[in-house]
Motif scaffolding. Structure first.
Motif, PDB file in Angstrom:
ATOM      1  N   THR A 114       0.729  -1.211  -0.086  1.00 31.30           N
ATOM      2  CA  THR A 114      -0.019  -0.133  -0.076  1.00 31.30           C
ATOM      3  C   THR A 114       1.022   1.299  -0.166  1.00 31.30           C
ATOM      4  O   THR A 114       0.739   2.164  -0.845  1.00 31.30           O
ATOM      5  CB  THR A 114      -0.985  -0.166   1.247  1.00 31.30           C
ATOM      6  OG1 THR A 114      -1.678  -1.342   1.165  1.00 31.30           O
ATOM      7  CG2 THR A 114      -1.899   1.145   1.197  1.00 31.30           C
ATOM      8  N   ASP A 138      -8.018  -5.335  -1.557  1.00 34.07           N
ATOM      9  CA  ASP A 138      -7.885  -5.651  -0.342  1.00 34.07           C
ATOM     10  C   ASP A 138      -9.175  -5.709   0.339  1.00 34.07           C
ATOM     11  O   ASP A 138      -9.444  -5.149   1.153  1.00 34.07           O
ATOM     12  CB  ASP A 138      -6.697  -5.027   0.410  1.00 34.07           C
ATOM     13  CG  ASP A 138      -6.361  -6.029   1.611  1.00 34.07           C
ATOM     14  OD1 ASP A 138      -6.975  -7.004   1.734  1.00 34.07           O
ATOM     15  OD2 ASP A 138      -5.314  -5.744   2.205  1.00 34.07           O
ATOM     16  N   ARG A 141     -10.286  -6.270   4.173  1.00 37.92           N
ATOM     17  CA  ARG A 141      -9.588  -5.431   5.262  1.00 37.92           C
ATOM     18  C   ARG A 141      -9.860  -3.953   4.923  1.00 37.92           C
ATOM     19  O   ARG A 141      -9.084  -3.175   4.368  1.00 37.92           O
ATOM     20  CB  ARG A 141      -7.937  -5.436   5.575  1.00 37.92           C
ATOM     21  CG  ARG A 141      -7.655  -6.883   5.935  1.00 37.92           C
ATOM     22  CD  ARG A 141      -6.325  -6.989   6.308  1.00 37.92           C
ATOM     23  NE  ARG A 141      -5.491  -6.186   5.384  1.00 37.92           N
ATOM     24  CZ  ARG A 141      -4.386  -5.609   5.848  1.00 37.92           C
ATOM     25  NH1 ARG A 141      -4.068  -5.287   6.982  1.00 37.92           N
ATOM     26  NH2 ARG A 141      -3.651  -5.108   4.818  1.00 37.92           N
ATOM     27  N   ALA A 144      -7.415  -1.353   5.405  1.00 40.69           N
ATOM     28  CA  ALA A 144      -6.204  -1.255   4.251  1.00 40.69           C
ATOM     29  C   ALA A 144      -6.738  -0.476   3.306  1.00 40.69           C
ATOM     30  O   ALA A 144      -5.949   0.280   2.607  1.00 40.69           O
ATOM     31  CB  ALA A 144      -6.012  -2.702   3.716  1.00 40.69           C
ATOM     32  N   GLN A 147      -6.373   3.140   4.340  1.00 43.39           N
ATOM     33  CA  GLN A 147      -5.190   3.475   4.460  1.00 43.39           C
ATOM     34  C   GLN A 147      -4.651   4.038   2.944  1.00 43.39           C
ATOM     35  O   GLN A 147      -4.146   4.940   2.754  1.00 43.39           O
ATOM     36  CB  GLN A 147      -4.079   2.327   4.744  1.00 43.39           C
ATOM     37  CG  GLN A 147      -2.630   2.648   4.741  1.00 43.39           C
ATOM     38  CD  GLN A 147      -1.963   1.232   4.755  1.00 43.39           C
ATOM     39  OE1 GLN A 147      -2.477   0.070   4.789  1.00 43.39           O
ATOM     40  NE2 GLN A 147      -0.389   1.517   5.036  1.00 43.39           N
ATOM     41  N   ASP A 190      -3.479  -2.002  -5.676  1.00 42.49           N
ATOM     42  CA  ASP A 190      -3.093  -2.565  -4.440  1.00 42.49           C
ATOM     43  C   ASP A 190      -3.812  -4.005  -4.253  1.00 42.49           C
ATOM     44  O   ASP A 190      -4.857  -3.826  -4.151  1.00 42.49           O
ATOM     45  CB  ASP A 190      -3.093  -1.345  -3.337  1.00 42.49           C
ATOM     46  CG  ASP A 190      -2.645  -1.770  -2.153  1.00 42.49           C
ATOM     47  OD1 ASP A 190      -1.848  -2.790  -1.929  1.00 42.49           O
ATOM     48  OD2 ASP A 190      -3.071  -1.337  -1.119  1.00 42.49           O
TER      49      ASP A 190
HETATM   50 MG    MG Z   1      -1.923  -3.091   1.936  1.00 42.88          MG
END
Ligand code: MG
Ligand code: GDP
Length: 466
Positions: A114, A138, A141, A144, A147, A190
């Motif tokens: 990430t 992802d 999560r 994530a 993020q 990602d």
């Molecule tokens: Mg990640």
């Protein structure tokens, strides 16, 4: 990274430089040490084996050039082999495709995917002026995904929101559609990573990959992973058609083995190094620079190359021939050596490049600065050809004439003649005992043949030829 390996190899190089020449025996011993150093740096065993075999072959072969001492030559061989193992040159991203160019990042959880996605986005936007969209698949999560969203805002690229109920393939396809209709240059993908390689994760990234067919599929790996990095890399390489590697956390104190193992095992180039947590901490990976850093040899390699390039080989040969015929080293020879020193950027430039000579160089340049070399050349220029060939004829009145001719003092002429005598003595030794003996005489270091660097060519005694 590489601190320990670097220390070990540097110590080996130093010790070797004290040796007159490479023999089967000291090569074996040295290779054993290099091998230990590599294993301690967590380089994968098969890579170590191949590395040592290649270095042995080259060291025993004809690669020891005349301009280098065997110690320098060995260091150069190790350096070149390191470069080869790490991939010769820097491989940039290849985004030449119909936009949007899809770049996918895959790797274990926590490897830095990430973060690297954001770093890449920033680099592409800032340096290449690309319009970049990023998406996270992802889906398991939410943290994530948040993020990545936060990071994209920070680096000023666009973010495709992920519906955590959706299938990763549907998500990536939706992002690709947005990238198409929005005329984006690049779509960064990602992906999710588990803590270990498992079949389920692999088949999922595989599906994501096949759905959008990235031009670049980058394996992201933490340089702390050590021996394991090789296995993980192999697993990802088998599951995905990787096009390159991002080696993260190179700013830490990892032993660095991954950098040496991954290229060799996967055949895929390391394209970038992550060197910090910030979004600008990404740099293109240059195998040659990394190799020099590992060897911790200051700029010794560029010095070696410079010597190889600039030393007049013909002249070296002429000199060697002359010495063989029993003719002495005269003032003409001395002048051409001094001229070579100035060609190589003078003593200051030369000393700066030698490891450990940093502080020394100031001292030396006081005693032996470039102006002084030029003055010495001027003194020799002021002589007649006969005087240059037979300095013994230079008596008091000739000295006064020579000094007048170049605007210097008789004592300057005397000093030059004394230095010439010292050099001549060394050259005689060379004739008698050959290179080996002369290098011992020079403190073992040198390795500059006659016609190359002046052995102590005007250097204060004790510094000669180091
Ligand atoms: Mg990640
Ligand atoms: P992911 O699970 O693969 O997406 O990994 P992340 O990108 O979330 O990174 C995991 C941790 O490693 C985070 O705390 C990052 O700040 C940190 N990290 C990533 N790359 C680097 C790097 O190059 N240097 C350092 N020091 N930390 C990094």
């Amino acid at each position: 990274m590489f601190d320990n390996l670097s220390d070990r190899l540097e110590a080996i190089g130093k010790r070797l430089r004290g040796k007159g020449r490479l023999t089967e025996e000291n090569i074996q011993e040295t290779l054993r040490e290099v091998r230990m150093a590599l294993l301690e740096a967590d380089v994968a065993l098969p890579v170590v084996k191949e590395f040592i075999a290649a270095v042995r072959e080259r060291a025993l072969g004809a690669e020891v050039t005349r301009s280098l001492s065997p110690g320098q030559a060995f260091v150069k061989i190790v350096h070149d082999q390191l470069v080869q193992v790490m991939g010769e040159q820097n491989d940039a991203l290849d985004l030449s495709t119909r936009p949007p160019a899809v770049v996918m990042l895959a790797g274990l959880q926590g490897s830095g995917k990430t973060t690297s996605t954001a770093k890449l986005g920033r680099m592409l936007r800032e340096r290449e002026n690309k319009k970049v969209l990023a998406v996270s698949v992802d889906v398991y999560r939410p943290a994530a995904i948040d993020q990545l969203q936060r990071l994209t805002e920070e680096v000023g690229i666009d973010f495709h929101p992920t519906d955590s109920d959706a299938d990763p393939v549907a998500t990536v396809e939706a992002a690709r559609d947005q990238a198409r209709t929005g005329y984006y240059d690049v779509l960064l993908v990602d992906t999710a990573g588990r803590l270990h390689v498992d079949d389920e994760m692999m088949s999922e990234v595989r599906r994501v990959h096949d759905a959008v067919e990235p031009v670049e599929t980058l394996f992201v790996v933490d340089s702390m992973t050590g021996q394991d990095a090789a296995n993980t890399a192999r697993a990802f390489d088998e599951a995905l058609p990787l096009t390159g590697v991002i080696l993260t956390k190179a700013d830490g104190d990892a032993r660095g083995g991954a950098a040496l193992s991954i290229r060799q095992i996967t055949g895929k180039p390391i394209k970038f190094l992550g060197i910090g947590e910030k979004t600008d901490a990404l740099e293109p990976f240059h195998p040659d620079r990394m190799a020099s850093r590992i060897l911790g040899m200051g700029d010794v390699l560029s010095l070696v190359e410079e010597v190889e390039r600039k030393v007049d080989r013909d002249q070296a040969e002429r000199m060697a021939g002359k010495l063989k015929k029993g003719k002495g080293f005269d003032l003409e020879d001395m002048r051409s050596q001094l001229q070579q020193v100035t060609q190589m950027g003078g003593m200051g430039g030369l000393m700066d490049k030698l490891p450990g000579m940093g502080q020394m160089s100031e001292q030396v340049s006081q005693q032996m600065n470039d102006g002084q070399i030029r003055r010495q050349i001027a003194i020799i220029n002021s002589m007649t050809p006969g005087e240059r060939q037979r300095p013994d004829v230079i008596n008091g009145s000739r000295k006064r004439r020579i000094a007048n001719g170049c605007g210097l003092q008789v004592q300057d002429v005397n000093r030059l003649l004394k230095q010439h005598k010292q050099m001549q003595k060394m050259m005689k030794q060379f004739k008698k005992g050959g290179m080996k003996k002369m290098m011992r005489q020079m403190g073992g270091g040198g390795g500059f043949p006659p016609g190359g660097m002046p052995p102590g060519g005007g250097l204060p005694p004790g510094l000669g030829g180091r």
